[in-house]
Design a protein around this motif. Structure first.
Motif, PDB file in Angstrom:
ATOM      1  N   LEU A  64      57.564  21.214  49.920  1.00 29.38           N
ATOM      2  CA  LEU A  64      57.865  21.400  48.502  1.00 29.38           C
ATOM      3  C   LEU A  64      58.389  22.806  48.223  1.00 29.38           C
ATOM      4  O   LEU A  64      59.241  23.007  47.348  1.00 29.38           O
ATOM      5  N   ALA A  65      57.869  23.791  48.959  1.00 29.21           N
ATOM      6  CA  ALA A  65      58.320  25.178  48.795  1.00 29.21           C
ATOM      7  C   ALA A  65      59.654  25.444  49.488  1.00 29.21           C
ATOM      8  O   ALA A  65      60.208  26.533  49.352  1.00 29.21           O
ATOM      9  N   ARG A  66      60.158  24.447  50.219  1.00 31.61           N
ATOM     10  CA  ARG A  66      61.419  24.528  50.952  1.00 31.61           C
ATOM     11  C   ARG A  66      61.402  25.665  51.974  1.00 31.61           C
ATOM     12  O   ARG A  66      62.369  26.432  52.126  1.00 31.61           O
ATOM     13  N   GLY A  81      55.975  30.107  48.640  1.00 36.39           N
ATOM     14  CA  GLY A  81      54.521  30.126  48.563  1.00 36.39           C
ATOM     15  C   GLY A  81      53.951  28.756  48.277  1.00 36.39           C
ATOM     16  O   GLY A  81      54.630  27.865  47.758  1.00 36.39           O
ATOM     17  N   VAL A  82      52.667  28.592  48.628  1.00 34.19           N
ATOM     18  CA  VAL A  82      51.962  27.331  48.434  1.00 34.19           C
ATOM     19  C   VAL A  82      50.730  27.572  47.578  1.00 34.19           C
ATOM     20  O   VAL A  82      49.941  28.496  47.852  1.00 34.19           O
ATOM     21  N   GLU A  83      50.577  26.744  46.549  1.00 30.38           N
ATOM     22  CA  GLU A  83      49.388  26.763  45.696  1.00 30.38           C
ATOM     23  C   GLU A  83      48.413  25.725  46.225  1.00 30.38           C
ATOM     24  O   GLU A  83      48.668  24.520  46.148  1.00 30.38           O
ATOM     25  N   ALA A  84      47.294  26.173  46.796  1.00 26.82           N
ATOM     26  CA  ALA A  84      46.303  25.268  47.378  1.00 26.82           C
ATOM     27  C   ALA A  84      44.934  25.504  46.755  1.00 26.82           C
ATOM     28  O   ALA A  84      43.903  25.395  47.432  1.00 26.82           O
ATOM     29  N   VAL A  85      44.912  25.828  45.469  1.00 20.92           N
ATOM     30  CA  VAL A  85      43.661  26.107  44.751  1.00 20.92           C
ATOM     31  C   VAL A  85      43.412  25.041  43.687  1.00 20.92           C
ATOM     32  O   VAL A  85      42.397  24.355  43.685  1.00 20.92           O
ATOM     33  N   GLY A  86      44.347  24.905  42.734  1.00 16.02           N
ATOM     34  CA  GLY A  86      44.200  23.892  41.701  1.00 16.02           C
ATOM     35  C   GLY A  86      43.622  24.415  40.408  1.00 16.02           C
ATOM     36  O   GLY A  86      43.511  25.626  40.184  1.00 16.02           O
ATOM     37  N   ILE A 102      58.095  27.421  45.353  1.00 16.98           N
ATOM     38  CA  ILE A 102      56.650  27.294  45.198  1.00 16.98           C
ATOM     39  C   ILE A 102      56.288  25.818  45.352  1.00 16.98           C
ATOM     40  O   ILE A 102      56.841  24.960  44.666  1.00 16.98           O
ATOM     41  N   GLY A 103      55.372  25.515  46.257  1.00 13.22           N
ATOM     42  CA  GLY A 103      54.860  24.165  46.444  1.00 13.22           C
ATOM     43  C   GLY A 103      53.435  24.083  45.940  1.00 13.22           C
ATOM     44  O   GLY A 103      52.580  24.849  46.394  1.00 13.22           O
ATOM     45  N   VAL A 104      53.179  23.187  45.010  1.00 12.71           N
ATOM     46  CA  VAL A 104      51.852  23.073  44.390  1.00 12.71           C
ATOM     47  C   VAL A 104      51.180  21.800  44.886  1.00 12.71           C
ATOM     48  O   VAL A 104      51.562  20.690  44.508  1.00 12.71           O
ATOM     49  N   HIS A 116      62.093  27.789  42.184  1.00 13.63           N
ATOM     50  CA  HIS A 116      61.940  26.343  42.062  1.00 13.63           C
ATOM     51  C   HIS A 116      60.518  25.967  42.455  1.00 13.63           C
ATOM     52  O   HIS A 116      59.858  26.660  43.230  1.00 13.63           O
ATOM     53  N   MET A 117      60.041  24.849  41.916  1.00 14.59           N
ATOM     54  CA  MET A 117      58.669  24.421  42.140  1.00 14.59           C
ATOM     55  C   MET A 117      58.633  22.919  42.394  1.00 14.59           C
ATOM     56  O   MET A 117      59.282  22.141  41.691  1.00 14.59           O
ATOM     57  N   GLY A 118      57.882  22.532  43.401  1.00 17.60           N
ATOM     58  CA  GLY A 118      57.605  21.122  43.666  1.00 17.60           C
ATOM     59  C   GLY A 118      56.118  20.882  43.569  1.00 17.60           C
ATOM     60  O   GLY A 118      55.308  21.756  43.893  1.00 17.60           O
ATOM     61  N   THR A 119      55.742  19.699  43.090  1.00 20.11           N
ATOM     62  CA  THR A 119      54.336  19.422  42.842  1.00 20.11           C
ATOM     63  C   THR A 119      53.977  18.014  43.284  1.00 20.11           C
ATOM     64  O   THR A 119      54.842  17.184  43.553  1.00 20.11           O
ATOM     65  N   GLY A 120      52.677  17.753  43.316  1.00 18.76           N
ATOM     66  CA  GLY A 120      52.201  16.388  43.457  1.00 18.76           C
ATOM     67  C   GLY A 120      51.523  16.084  44.775  1.00 18.76           C
ATOM     68  O   GLY A 120      51.593  16.837  45.751  1.00 18.76           O
ATOM     69  N   GLN A 121      50.840  14.935  44.781  1.00 20.05           N
ATOM     70  CA  GLN A 121      50.122  14.511  45.966  1.00 20.05           C
ATOM     71  C   GLN A 121      51.078  14.174  47.108  1.00 20.05           C
ATOM     72  O   GLN A 121      52.193  13.711  46.895  1.00 20.05           O
TER      73      GLN A 121
END
Length: 380
Positions: free
Chosen positions: A171-173, A248-253, A282-284, A318-323
């Protein structure tokens, strides 16, 4: 069969429930050999979701096929399998395009696409923290594993957290040679860091405040950033000569909190906007909810997270999200494990019997030192 059942906030019970059985011709029943407690389970355990009392928990499952329905042709009794946490039909528009995490056919919850085992708002499917698990559309969903017991602790990560961590970098490319930051050194964050290293990152910075988790990040060659020792953005900018990371990766929530323990659901998103360079990604993959009655602010209770969108826009990020659509990645990740290129079991801290799950939930939720990833063995 024995199973972990939700009774209310901070209250789970290991008790007898009806055996999982074949209900449709496309079903399989899997005898669980390993099932994990996930950080996402803690949101439900703490009463921060709408999960119903009586739900059998457990969406990170693997085992051996015990029975198959009459329409199952690919999967056979005796197959050792990984069970993706996504339950997908395989034929709806999203599934046919590889987005099995957003199946439009199998979740009757209004407004929610995507089904899963033992999880709030993800359909009426009991989880696998139990002796047996019913798997709908078995030919679509199950991933075959080499027979035997080799790589059990590695393969058990294929159902969710390893593909989820990998998905965060996608997602973060992320590209080879990138500097990558991962916020959160829980199991998913550590899997994102492991994935980033495998995918050719130049450097990976992992932000957390728990010494045991940061030590695991260092073990795989990442640079540990302790946010209790100072502003993590400043620490990373200093390390990158002011440039910041490429992604970067958001792995907190949504339960992000500062060093004092006060919740700020926008905190990690704001820090990522600051520390990722202009035009970076950014990948969430940390969980966010459309409703959170326990949140610190009224907006956050309604799922409205007021992060610094203005700077995000100005920097052209840019940001990607989701399961994660687990099936998009799990075959390749399985083969990386078999080849010795990936060893996601480095995060495992405890292997418990199913009957010890109550104690496991308490210690994991309390973030007790050394409780990084808990595996449950129903057959033990």
């Amino acid at each position: 069969m024995r199973a972990v059942v939700y009774r209310g906030p901070f209250d789970v019970e290991v008790t007898e429930v009806p055996d999982a059985t074949i209900e449709q011709p496309t079903d399989a029943v899997v005898r669980i050999t390993t099932t994990n407690i996930c950080g996402s389970d803690l949101h439900m355990y703490e009463g921060r979701t709408s999960v119903e009392e009586g739900t059998v928990f457990g969406h990170e499952n693997m085992g051996v096929v015990e029975a198959v329905g009459g329409a199952v042709t690919r999967i056979k009794v005796g197959d050792r399998v990984s069970v993706p946490f996504n339950i997908s039909c395989g034929t709806c528009r999203n599934c046919s395009q590889g987005w099995t995490s957003f199946c439009t056919s199998l979740n009757p919850t209004e407004g929610v696409d995507g089904a899963a085992y033992g999880y709030a708002n993800m359909g009426p499917y009991p989880g696998g923290q139990a002796e047996l698990l019913r798997v709908p559309f078995a030919d679509v969903n199950l991933l075959e594993l080499p027979p035997g017991s080799e790589h059990e602790n590695d393969f058990t990560m294929l159902s969710d957290i390893f593909p989820t961590g990998w998905h965060g970098t996608v997602l973060a490319r992320q590209q080879p040679g990138d500097d990558v930051v991962v916020f959160g050194a829980g199991p998913v964050g550590l899997m994102a860091a492991h994935s980033a290293m495998i995918r050719g990152a130049a450097r990976v910075f992992v932000v957390d405040k728990e010494a045991d988790r940061l030590a695991l990040a260092g073990k795989i060659g990442a640079t540990a950033i302790d946010f209790s020792a100072g502003d993590p953005v400043e620490q990373i900018l200093d390390a990158t000569d002011g440039r910041g990371t490429d992604c970067g990766v958001e792995a907190v929530g949504y339960q992000a909190h500062d060093p004092s323990g006060e919740e700020h659901p926008e905190l990690v998103l704001d820090n990522l906007v600051k520390v990722v360079r202009t035009t970076g990604g950014i990948g969430v993959v940390g969980v966010y909810m459309p409703e959170d009655p326990g949140a610190a602010t009224k907006d956050a209770q309604e799922g409205r997270i007021g992060f610094d969108y203005g700077t995000f826009f100005t920097k052209g990020q840019h940001m990607g999200t989701g399961q994660a659509p687990v099936k998009r990645y799990n075959r390749q990740l399985r083969d990386l494990i078999v080849a010795g290129r990936a060893t996601p079991s480095f995060i495992v801290s405890h292997e418990l019997s199913l009957d010890a799950a109550v104690d496991g939930y308490k210690h994991f939720d309390d973030r007790d030192h050394g409780w990084t990833k808990v595996l449950l063995r129903p057959g033990a």
